[in-house]
Design a protein around this motif. Structure first.
Motif, PDB file in Angstrom:
ATOM      1  N   PHE A 138       5.216  -5.728  -8.367  1.00 40.39           N
ATOM      2  CA  PHE A 138       6.318  -6.499  -8.959  1.00 40.39           C
ATOM      3  C   PHE A 138       7.236  -5.508  -9.662  1.00 40.39           C
ATOM      4  N   LYS A 139       8.383  -5.222  -9.034  1.00 43.05           N
ATOM      5  CA  LYS A 139       9.251  -4.150  -9.515  1.00 43.05           C
ATOM      6  C   LYS A 139      10.724  -4.562  -9.568  1.00 43.05           C
ATOM      7  N   PRO A 140      11.065  -5.654 -10.241  1.00 47.35           N
ATOM      8  CA  PRO A 140      12.477  -6.056 -10.266  1.00 47.35           C
ATOM      9  C   PRO A 140      13.355  -5.141 -11.107  1.00 47.35           C
ATOM     10  N   PHE A 141      12.759  -4.270 -11.924  1.00 46.93           N
ATOM     11  CA  PHE A 141      13.547  -3.385 -12.782  1.00 46.93           C
ATOM     12  C   PHE A 141      13.387  -1.917 -12.391  1.00 46.93           C
ATOM     13  N   GLY A 142      12.965  -1.655 -11.144  1.00 50.66           N
ATOM     14  CA  GLY A 142      12.766  -0.285 -10.733  1.00 50.66           C
ATOM     15  C   GLY A 142      11.425   0.243 -11.201  1.00 50.66           C
ATOM     16  N   THR A 143      11.295   1.568 -11.212  1.00 50.82           N
ATOM     17  CA  THR A 143       9.989   2.154 -11.519  1.00 50.82           C
ATOM     18  C   THR A 143      10.124   3.505 -12.195  1.00 50.82           C
ATOM     19  N   GLY A 144       9.086   3.888 -12.896  1.00 50.44           N
ATOM     20  CA  GLY A 144       8.993   5.231 -13.454  1.00 50.44           C
ATOM     21  C   GLY A 144       9.938   5.496 -14.607  1.00 50.44           C
ATOM     22  N   GLU A 145      10.179   6.771 -14.863  1.00 49.89           N
ATOM     23  CA  GLU A 145      11.003   7.166 -15.998  1.00 49.89           C
ATOM     24  C   GLU A 145      12.459   6.746 -15.835  1.00 49.89           C
ATOM     25  N   ARG A 146      12.867   6.436 -14.604  1.00 49.60           N
ATOM     26  CA  ARG A 146      14.241   6.003 -14.366  1.00 49.60           C
ATOM     27  C   ARG A 146      14.342   4.482 -14.216  1.00 49.60           C
ATOM     28  N   ALA A 147      13.311   3.755 -14.592  1.00 53.68           N
ATOM     29  CA  ALA A 147      13.382   2.286 -14.572  1.00 53.68           C
ATOM     30  C   ALA A 147      14.434   1.812 -15.570  1.00 53.68           C
ATOM     31  N   CYS A 148      14.848   0.569 -15.432  1.00 54.13           N
ATOM     32  CA  CYS A 148      15.921   0.001 -16.260  1.00 54.13           C
ATOM     33  C   CYS A 148      15.575   0.091 -17.752  1.00 54.13           C
ATOM     34  N   ILE A 149      16.404   0.786 -18.510  1.00 54.57           N
ATOM     35  CA  ILE A 149      16.173   0.950 -19.940  1.00 54.57           C
ATOM     36  C   ILE A 149      16.371  -0.359 -20.696  1.00 54.57           C
TER      37      ILE A 149
ATOM     38  N   PHE B 263       6.513  11.497  -6.409  1.00 54.86           N
ATOM     39  CA  PHE B 263       7.846  11.051  -6.013  1.00 54.86           C
ATOM     40  C   PHE B 263       8.739  10.849  -7.236  1.00 54.86           C
ATOM     41  N   ALA B 264      10.049  10.948  -7.015  1.00 50.67           N
ATOM     42  CA  ALA B 264      11.029  10.773  -8.090  1.00 50.67           C
ATOM     43  C   ALA B 264      12.208   9.975  -7.562  1.00 50.67           C
ATOM     44  N   LYS B 265      13.026   9.473  -8.470  1.00 56.89           N
ATOM     45  CA  LYS B 265      14.234   8.752  -8.071  1.00 56.89           C
ATOM     46  C   LYS B 265      15.175   9.686  -7.316  1.00 56.89           C
ATOM     47  N   ARG B 266      15.878   9.132  -6.334  1.00 54.73           N
ATOM     48  CA  ARG B 266      16.901   9.873  -5.601  1.00 54.73           C
ATOM     49  C   ARG B 266      18.163   9.010  -5.558  1.00 54.73           C
ATOM     50  N   VAL B 267      19.294   9.607  -5.870  1.00 55.12           N
ATOM     51  CA  VAL B 267      20.568   8.890  -5.857  1.00 55.12           C
ATOM     52  C   VAL B 267      21.227   9.117  -4.502  1.00 55.12           C
ATOM     53  N   VAL B 268      21.173   8.093  -3.643  1.00 51.38           N
ATOM     54  CA  VAL B 268      21.755   8.162  -2.298  1.00 51.38           C
ATOM     55  C   VAL B 268      22.346   6.801  -1.966  1.00 51.38           C
ATOM     56  N   LEU B 269      22.904   6.684  -0.770  1.00 51.66           N
ATOM     57  CA  LEU B 269      23.419   5.425  -0.226  1.00 51.66           C
ATOM     58  C   LEU B 269      24.406   4.762  -1.193  1.00 51.66           C
ATOM     59  N   GLY B 270      24.238   3.476  -1.469  1.00 49.62           N
ATOM     60  CA  GLY B 270      25.194   2.754  -2.300  1.00 49.62           C
ATOM     61  C   GLY B 270      25.267   3.271  -3.717  1.00 49.62           C
TER      62      GLY B 270
ATOM     63  N   ASP C 212       0.821  -1.206   0.000  1.00 51.58           N
ATOM     64  CA  ASP C 212       0.000   0.000   0.000  1.00 51.58           C
ATOM     65  C   ASP C 212       0.857   1.259   0.000  1.00 51.58           C
ATOM     66  N   LEU C 213       1.930   1.253   0.783  1.00 52.69           N
ATOM     67  CA  LEU C 213       2.813   2.416   0.831  1.00 52.69           C
ATOM     68  C   LEU C 213       3.615   2.554  -0.457  1.00 52.69           C
ATOM     69  N   VAL C 214       4.059   1.433  -1.005  1.00 57.61           N
ATOM     70  CA  VAL C 214       4.822   1.479  -2.260  1.00 57.61           C
ATOM     71  C   VAL C 214       3.951   2.014  -3.387  1.00 57.61           C
ATOM     72  N   ALA C 215       2.659   1.711  -3.353  1.00 50.64           N
ATOM     73  CA  ALA C 215       1.751   2.238  -4.380  1.00 50.64           C
ATOM     74  C   ALA C 215       1.825   3.761  -4.448  1.00 50.64           C
ATOM     75  N   GLU C 216       2.037   4.399  -3.310  1.00 53.17           N
ATOM     76  CA  GLU C 216       2.183   5.856  -3.302  1.00 53.17           C
ATOM     77  C   GLU C 216       3.565   6.272  -3.792  1.00 53.17           C
ATOM     78  N   LEU C 217       4.595   5.575  -3.330  1.00 55.05           N
ATOM     79  CA  LEU C 217       5.959   5.979  -3.665  1.00 55.05           C
ATOM     80  C   LEU C 217       6.260   5.863  -5.157  1.00 55.05           C
ATOM     81  N   VAL C 218       5.580   4.976  -5.870  1.00 58.28           N
ATOM     82  CA  VAL C 218       5.834   4.843  -7.306  1.00 58.28           C
ATOM     83  C   VAL C 218       5.006   5.825  -8.141  1.00 58.28           C
ATOM     84  N   ASP C 219       4.221   6.645  -7.489  1.00 58.44           N
ATOM     85  CA  ASP C 219       3.435   7.665  -8.183  1.00 58.44           C
ATOM     86  C   ASP C 219       4.388   8.764  -8.653  1.00 58.44           C
ATOM     87  N   GLU C 220       4.602   8.852  -9.956  1.00 60.64           N
ATOM     88  CA  GLU C 220       5.580   9.797 -10.512  1.00 60.64           C
ATOM     89  C   GLU C 220       5.170  11.251 -10.288  1.00 60.64           C
ATOM     90  N   SER C 221       3.901  11.509 -10.074  1.00 55.52           N
ATOM     91  CA  SER C 221       3.483  12.893  -9.833  1.00 55.52           C
ATOM     92  C   SER C 221       3.884  13.371  -8.446  1.00 55.52           C
TER      93      SER C 221
END
Length: 473
Positions: free
Chosen positions: A410-421, A81-88, A70-79
């Motif tokens: 089911f998101k093995p390739f990430g999400t949104g416009e920055r998903a795995c090309i 949230f967006a990708k953030r480059v942090v951590l590893g 349920d929470l991930v359903a919100e986080l993948v909403d491109e309007s």
């Protein structure tokens, strides 16, 4: 309160309402609940204990981890949230710079490279790559034929790594690493593994004294990064020296085309970063996916027999399958998808709030606040996948069952416009290889292998070998 903690509290005003591990230690934070060598699996255990959202304090750095559907359903909403480059991933910028995977959203090189490289992943491009994929697979089966005849087990992760490196090298850049002619991994792979390990370890180093503790590792990482760059520079130099102006692969597009609409081209430094990104991401995750799929096939003989029956029926006993025939292996593809569900080889992605918002109707997030989506736990959420979510069952991906589930679970390739090309490239390659191996061999779990997952930002079975026997059809 440290500066880092204060910043986190400002971004997550009610972070105290989010569960966290017990036995928090001053300054060190939740270090007692941290698994430095296997942080993903440690986080999976914490999610089982703390629930669909929790936060960790590691040396003053607050990390919010989300895994509930349920929470991930919100986080993948491109309007929102967006990708953030942090951590590893942020640490990996020493290797990939502003490449597609490690670029920040605001860096113009990301959109420019994405637009220039998009033609490399069309259906027409995939048809062109297919014969090369077959040739690379033939090099693998030549090696496995010899092992089967000798009665010698094969190193599954090692051989899958050789195969996928040669596939991306040959299809994307016209470069052969000679992996199958070596007993040891190509030095590029050794350097890559070292760089990935270093990027993962940098996530949890303590402030102030951290740089002192990591000097030796930093020197090794610099050497690994320099070697990888030297290999890529040689690949580019060979292509430029040949005067090749073709645009039918990744390198050709980067060297010889411009961004549609703007006419902007990639500069040499960015081309190097993109090549490194594709060589690393284009083979590391696919080799892991193949290795996990072969593990589950060996552990489930009834699934393997069903997959072999499908390959025999759809492809016939001999000859190279055509491009169109690969997508007809629907059960084999379900095996791959189910392996990726249980062990997504890229196990997380980070989402940041575009503006102030409320997550789950309960947790305020200021603009810029971010959370890690823990994919292996999302893929095991019993509210979506059932009480038997830990069980390997490829029929979860029957068409009617896929249609009955929301897409964000089911998101093995990430999400949104920055998903795995390269998603379709990886899926075609992996399905083709699994089909070829199943048609040719019986896979035997000769050592009664117990799954041990090694982490280096990506996930891979460790020490996994199989015995082979030729199929008589």
């Amino acid at each position: 309160m440290t500066t880092t903690e204060a910043a986190a509290t400002a971004l997550w005003p009610r972070i105290g309402d989010i569960p966290h591990p017990r036995f928090r230690v001053p300054f060190l934070g939740d270090i007692l609940a941290t698994s430095p060598k296997r942080p993903v699996q440690g986080s999976m255990r914490l999610a089982a204990e703390l629930g669909p959202i929790f936060h960790r304090n590691i040396f003053g750095q607050r990390i919010v981890v989300v895994s509930g559907a349920d929470l991930v359903a919100e986080l993948v909403d491109e309007s929102r949230f967006a990708k953030r480059v942090v951590l590893g991933v942020e640490s990996l910028r020493s290797v990939g710079g502003d490449g597609l995977f490690t670029a920040h959203n605001e860096e113009p090189s990301w959109q420019r490279a994405h637009d220039i490289l998009a033609p490399a992943f069309t259906r027409e491009a995939m048809v062109r790559y297919h014969p090369t994929m077959l040739r690379m697979a033939a090099r693998l089966t030549g090696r496995w034929d010899a092992r089967a005849d000798e009665g010698t087990p094969v190193d599954v992760p090692g051989d899958m790594t050789k195969l996928t490196l040669e596939t991306i090298g040959n299809t994307g850049f016209g470069y052969d690493f000679g992996s199958f002619e070596r007993d040891e991994p190509h030095p590029f792979v050794t350097a890559m593994v070292g760089a990935l390990h270093t990027a993962q370890q940098r996530v949890i180093i303590p402030p102030v004294i951290g740089p002192l503790l990591t000097r030796r590792a930093d020197r090794r990482n610099a050497a690994c990064t320099a070697f990888m760059a030297s290999v890529v520079d040689e690949i580019v130099r060979e292509r430029v020296a040949a005067g090749d102006t073709r645009t039918d692969d990744l390198l050709g597009l980067m060297l010889n085309t411009a961004q549609p609409g703007t006419g902007a081209r990639l500069d040499p430094a960015n081309i190097r970063n993109q090549v490194i990104t594709f060589l690393v991401a284009g083979h590391e995750t696919t080799s892991g996916a193949l290795s996990f799929a072969l593990y589950y096939l060996a552990k489930h003989p009834e699934v393997m027999a069903r997959a072999q029956e499908e390959v025999d029926r759809v492809w016939g006993p001999d000859g190279d399958p055509g491009y169109e025939q690969v997508s007809k292996l629907r059960h084999v593809r379900r095996v791959l998808d189910e392996a990726l569900r249980l062990w997504p080889t890229a196990p997380g992605f980070v989402r940041a709030a575009r503006e102030d918002t409320l997550l789950g109707g309960k947790y305020p997030m200021r603009a810029g606040a971010w959370a890690v989506v823990l994919i292996p736990v999302l893929h095991r959420d019993p509210s979506v996948w059932g009480a038997d979510a830990e069980r390997f069952d490829p029929d979860r991906f029957l068409p009617e069952r896929v249609r009955a589930r929301p897409g964000h679970v089911f998101k093995p390739f990430g999400t949104g416009e920055r998903a795995c090309i390269g998603r379709q490239f990886a899926l075609h390659e992996a399905t083709l290889v699994l089909g070829l191996l199943l048609r040719r061999y019986h896979l035997h779990d000769h050592a009664d292998y117990r799954l041990k997952v090694v982490e280096r930002l990506t996930l891979m079975p460790e020490g996994f070998t199989l015995a082979l026997s030729r199929r008589r059809r």
